[in-house]
Scaffold this active site. Sequence first.
Site, short mmCIF file in Angstrom:
data_model
loop_
_atom_site.label_atom_id
_atom_site.label_comp_id
_atom_site.label_asym_id
_atom_site.label_seq_id
_atom_site.Cartn_x
_atom_site.Cartn_y
_atom_site.Cartn_z
N HIS A 55 4.66 -14.20 -8.96
CA HIS A 55 4.42 -14.36 -7.50
C HIS A 55 3.34 -13.75 -6.90
O HIS A 55 2.46 -14.06 -5.91
CB HIS A 55 5.81 -13.63 -6.78
CG HIS A 55 5.70 -12.65 -6.68
ND1 HIS A 55 6.55 -11.11 -6.94
CD2 HIS A 55 5.22 -11.07 -5.28
CE1 HIS A 55 6.99 -10.22 -7.13
NE2 HIS A 55 5.43 -10.46 -6.18
N SER A 97 5.78 -4.23 -7.80
CA SER A 97 5.99 -5.33 -8.38
C SER A 97 5.03 -5.26 -9.49
O SER A 97 4.15 -5.39 -9.29
CB SER A 97 5.77 -6.53 -7.04
OG SER A 97 6.55 -6.61 -6.40
N ASP A 110 9.48 -14.98 -13.11
CA ASP A 110 8.47 -14.26 -12.45
C ASP A 110 7.95 -13.42 -13.14
O ASP A 110 7.63 -11.79 -12.56
CB ASP A 110 9.28 -12.88 -10.86
CG ASP A 110 8.73 -12.56 -9.84
OD1 ASP A 110 7.63 -12.77 -9.78
OD2 ASP A 110 9.22 -11.90 -10.00
#
Length: 455
Positions: free
Chosen positions: A101, A204, A131
Site C-alpha cells: 500500500h 508500515s 500487502d
Amino acid sequence: MRLLLSLVLLLASGVVPAQAPDFTALVKDAAAAVVALTGGQSLVLPDLPLAEDEPEGEAEEEDPALLGDFLRRFYGPSADVRSLGSGFVIDAAGYIITNAHLVAERRDIKVRLADRREFEARVVGADTLSDIALVKIEADGLQPVRIGDPARLRAGEWVAAIGSPFGFERSVTAGIVSAVNRTLPEESFVPFIQTDVAVNPGNSGGPLFNLQGEVVGVNSVIYTETGGYMGVSFAIPIDVAMDVARQLRASGKVTRGRLGVRLQEVSADLARAFRLPEARGAALVEVFRHGAAERAGLRAGDVVVRFAGRAIDHDAELVRLAAAALPGSTVEVELMRFGVPLRVPITVDEARPPFMPPAIAAAAREPLGLHLLPLDRKQRERLQIDGGLRVERARDASQRAGLMRGDVILSVNGRVVSSAEAFGAMLIAAGQGATVALLVQRDGNRQFLPLRVPR
C-alpha cells in the site's frame, strides 16, 4: 513505604522482578538494513508564511519564530518530500521488502539508507492480498537482514520494530507478542502476528525483530479508532513475505490457492456442539458458490482437521496452507462432519486479486486518477462525520494535490460529499481548470487540499 514493602516481600519470597531486555546490540547490528521510503508530494500548509516570510509592519500576537518552528515540526523540513513508510534490505543486490500500500501507483519512490545515501527505487512487484511489495535500488555496500522463523514465536516473547513513524527515521519501539496466527476479517490470506509494539504511520513496511536480531515479521496494520497507535499492532510473518518476494522477483506476480470458504476458530463450546474430541481445526461457516470446496461437497459446519497431511489446529493455519497450495492441484482434506470423519479430495482454485472500482474522471482529457469508495455507517460513526469518501488510490491530478490512500474526503468547497457520483458532479459544476477546496481527514487530523480540475 508500600512500594518498599512490596519489594521486600518479593525478595523474601525469592521472586525477582523481570527486567526488560536490552535492545542496543540488536539495533546496532540490524538498523543499517532498515530504510526509509519517501515520495515527492507537495504539502499545502508549509506554503503558508513562516517567520522569515511575514510582511513587515504587521502586528502579531504570536511569536513568529515559535509559529515557524511549530509548522516545521508538524509538517517536516521540506514541502517537497513526504515520508511514505519503511522497508528493509533482504539481498545485497538491492532488493527491499516493504508494504504494497506504500508503493501502489507511485512513480517517484526514493529509498534513504542509514548512511544517508538516497536512491531512486524501482517497484519489482506488489501483492495487494498480502500487502507485500518488492522494490530494488542500485547501490553497493548494502547490509541485508537476517531472516528468522515466525513459527517459533510464542505469545509473551519480546520483539522490537524499527521504522520511521511520522517521518522520524530509524525509531525503535519494543513490546511483546500478543498472539500468533491472527486472521483479520479483511485479510484472509495472512496469519498475522499480533503485538503491543508501538506502530504508527511511517512504521508500515518496517521489520519486526526477535531478540536474536532476526526479522520475524513486516509491520503492516494497526487497530485504531483514532488513526494512531492504540496498543494493538499486526505484522505479516516473514516467511509469508519472503515467499511473496520470491514470486515477485521471479515473475512479477503472486499465485496462490483458494478453497472458497469462510472460516471460524473452534472454541471449546463449538467442539462439543460439533462432536469433536478436542477444540482444534477450522470450522466452515460459509461455502462459496462455484468454489473448490462446494465442488468437493463441503458444507457449513464441517471442521477441517488436516490439509494435505498437515494437522490444522487453528483456522489461520488452513488459510495459510490453502494459499500456499498450487492452483489446479488436488489435495486431500480430512474433516469432521458432526462427529463423522471424512476424507475429501479438493482441486484448489486460483485466488484472484480484489476488484478495484474504476477511476473517476471529471474531465475527458486528463483523469483525476482517483479511486473512491463511500464509507459505511460504522465508519462514519467512528470518524464522527455525516458523509465522506475514502481514497483507495490517488495518482495524476489527485496525487499532485496531495491526496493519498486512506484519506477521507469530507467536502468539496464546503459541500458535504458522500458518493462518487456527487463528487464528480461537483467537479463538473466547478468547471474545467477551476481549483476546488477539498476538506480531507487523515490520521485523525483535517486539512484543506486544493485540487485543480483538469482541462
